[in-house]
Enzyme design. Structure first.
Site, PDB file in Angstrom:
ATOM      1  N   ALA A 126       0.826  -1.206   0.000  1.00 49.73           N
ATOM      2  CA  ALA A 126       0.000   0.000   0.000  1.00 49.73           C
ATOM      3  C   ALA A 126       0.862   1.258   0.000  1.00 49.73           C
ATOM      4  CB  ALA A 126      -0.934  -0.024   1.206  1.00 49.73           C
ATOM      5  N   GLU A 129      -1.619   6.845  -3.190  1.00 49.05           N
ATOM      6  CA  GLU A 129      -2.746   7.621  -2.628  1.00 49.05           C
ATOM      7  C   GLU A 129      -3.312   8.483  -3.747  1.00 49.05           C
ATOM      8  OE1 GLU A 129      -1.393   9.813   0.795  1.00 49.05           O
ATOM      9  OE2 GLU A 129      -0.680   7.983   1.798  1.00 49.05           O
ATOM     10  N   ARG A 245       9.167  -4.689 -10.548  1.00 52.52           N
ATOM     11  CA  ARG A 245       8.999  -4.327 -11.964  1.00 52.52           C
ATOM     12  C   ARG A 245       9.453  -5.454 -12.902  1.00 52.52           C
ATOM     13  NH1 ARG A 245      10.819   1.873 -10.505  1.00 52.52           N
ATOM     14  NH2 ARG A 245       8.727   2.512  -9.879  1.00 52.52           N
ATOM     15  N   GLY A 342     -13.088  -9.313 -36.618  1.00 49.36           N
ATOM     16  CA  GLY A 342     -14.323  -9.245 -35.829  1.00 49.36           C
ATOM     17  C   GLY A 342     -14.349 -10.268 -34.706  1.00 49.36           C
ATOM     18  N   GLU A 365       2.965  -0.350 -10.954  1.00 51.82           N
ATOM     19  CA  GLU A 365       4.376  -0.455 -10.515  1.00 51.82           C
ATOM     20  C   GLU A 365       5.258   0.565 -11.239  1.00 51.82           C
ATOM     21  OE1 GLU A 365       6.113  -3.957  -9.098  1.00 51.82           O
ATOM     22  OE2 GLU A 365       4.201  -4.867  -8.541  1.00 51.82           O
ATOM     23  N   THR A 367       4.392   3.937 -14.079  1.00 53.73           N
ATOM     24  CA  THR A 367       4.002   4.009 -15.496  1.00 53.73           C
ATOM     25  C   THR A 367       5.252   3.849 -16.366  1.00 53.73           C
ATOM     26  OG1 THR A 367       4.395   6.380 -15.642  1.00 53.73           O
ATOM     27  CG2 THR A 367       2.171   5.690 -14.945  1.00 53.73           C
TER      28      THR A 367
END
Ligand code: CAA
Length: 382
Positions: A126, A129, A245, A342, A365, A367
């Protein structure tokens, strides 16, 4: 597949075991998991049974004790079958398990790493933000010390495995002021009082993986759950992302390989103007470009993993691998949809899912624009 020439017996064994498992069990249910937005618990259970939730973690902490390259090939093979399962395992291992292996005290390793590496617990990371995405040094979730607990307030967004994970490696501001100094890493358990799960994101793809907000409202975290040094959390995050990464590069590689396999097979079967479309140079050139980029991506991803295995600097090489392999995933999946025409745009074939899944690998992780900054910074530093 190429590059078998210098893989060890053990690396080949891990790759082939995971390939068999992923193709036989994960691939057949990947479309259903995507359609139902179902967290693939059954896949994680299977990985845990086979000892694959901590592939590069030493056996003394419940892992399989393999090298990083073996783990990277496992992420590639799993993502080739089910990219949602791929990212869950990648975040759990590269960012969850490794945070403890590298920075945990012996007690923290015994308490948490063994649970993670055996698959009893799932790990999450985490950092992001709402105002701190590409610039995590701007994060504002705060933690103030009160006795022997930190009181955490704020929120995180876009957290992979939010609500499903048991342990959250969480970055908070403990020091005064702004910037990367004063950021600390805390280990936060799922059932911590004051910690809840907020918004669950509805996404374009990777629908089996859960992505949520985390809310901390006076959450009480024991001080002994600081990971590494207080105030040094930013560097912990950056160093972990160097390894993470490479895992996302492997995920992109797996998705690209899956899309290429379908496009190649389809081009051999599909007849237009009286011959298979594979006989047209327009399609041959597309296939040649796709295959070449996949091989180049694999070389970059495996090189970065080898450097990490040797304990050599790999920040630049990890960013090169992540950027190139995930751009390749988008290139190959988009071309695969084009080759199938298609049919490619319809859910009857898996390539539209591969294309939706590939897109996020260019974003999370770091850009691919951030990867270019990391590469340039390393080049200019000399
Ligand atoms: N390893 C160790 N330390 C590092 C480091 C690394 N790879 N990179 C930088 N540092 C250290 C620097 O040495 C510096 O320390 P000192 O002050 O002691 O010199 C400090 O960290 C700050 O470095 P920078 O000035 O280079 O930092 P910056 O603020 O300019 O940021 C950045 C650089 C590369 C842009 C970085 O912010 C970044 O990587 N941004 C992207 C964030 C990201 O990847 N988020 C991903 C979220 S997780 C996720 O997506 C998981 C998921 O769910 C799939």
């Amino acid at each position: 597949m190429t590059l078998d020439f210098d893989l060890t017996e053990e690396q080949l064994m891990i790759r082939d075991t995971v390939r068999k498992l992923a193709q036989n069990e994960f691939a057949p249910r990947a479309a259903e998991i995507d359609k139902e937005h179902r967290f693939p618990r059954e896949n994680l259970k299977k990985l845990a049974e086979l000892g694959l939730m901590g592939i590069p973690i030493p056996e003394e902490y419940g892992g399989a004790g393999c090298d990083f390259l073996s783990y990277i090939m496992a992420i590639e093979e799993i993502s080739r079958a089910c990219a949602s399962t791929g990212v869950i395992l990648a975040v759990h291992t590269s960012l969850g398990c490794f945070s403890l292996l590298y920075h945990g005290t012996e007690e923290q390793k015994k308490k948490y790493l063994t649970k993670l590496a055996t698959g009893e617990w799932l790990g999450a990371f985490a950092l992001t933000e709402s105002n701190a995405g590409s610039d995590p040094s701007n994060l504002s979730t705060s933690a103030r010390l009160e006795g022997d607990h930190y009181i955490v307030n704020g929120s995180k967004i876009f957290i992979t495995s939010g609500g499903e994970a048991d342990l959250y490696v969480t970055f908070v501001r403990t020091g005064p002021g702004r910037g990367h100094k004063g950021i600390t890493c805390l280990l936060i358990e799922k059932d911590t009082p004051g910690f809840t799960i907020g918004k669950v994101e509805e996404k374009m793809g990777l629908n089996g993986s859960r992505t949520t907000e985390l809310i901390f409202d006076n959450a009480r975290v024991p001080r002994e759950n600081v990971l590494g040094q207080e105030g040094e959390g930013f560097k912990v995050a950056m160093a972990l992302l160097d390894g993470g990464r490479i895992g996302i590069g492997a995920q992109g590689l797996g998705i690209a390989q899956a899309a290429f396999d379908v496009a190649l097979e389809y081009s051999r079967q599909r007849v237009q103007f009286g011959r298979t479309i594979a006989e047209f140079q327009a399609i041959q050139f597309m296939l040649a470009d796709m295959a070449t980029r996949i091989d180049a991506a694999r070389l970059l991803v495996y090189r970065a993993a080898r450097l990490k295995d040797k304990g050599l600097p790999h920040s630049k090489e990890a960013s090169m691998a992540k950027m190139y392999a995930t751009d390749t995933a988008m290139f190959v999946t988009t071309n695969a949809v084009q080759i199938l025409g298609g049919y490619g745009y319809c859910k009857e074939y898996p390539v539209e899912r591969y294309m939706r899944d590939a897109k996020i690998t260019q974003i999370y992780e770091g850009t691919n624009q951030i990867q270019r900054l990391v590469i340039a910074k390393n080049l200019l530093r000399g």
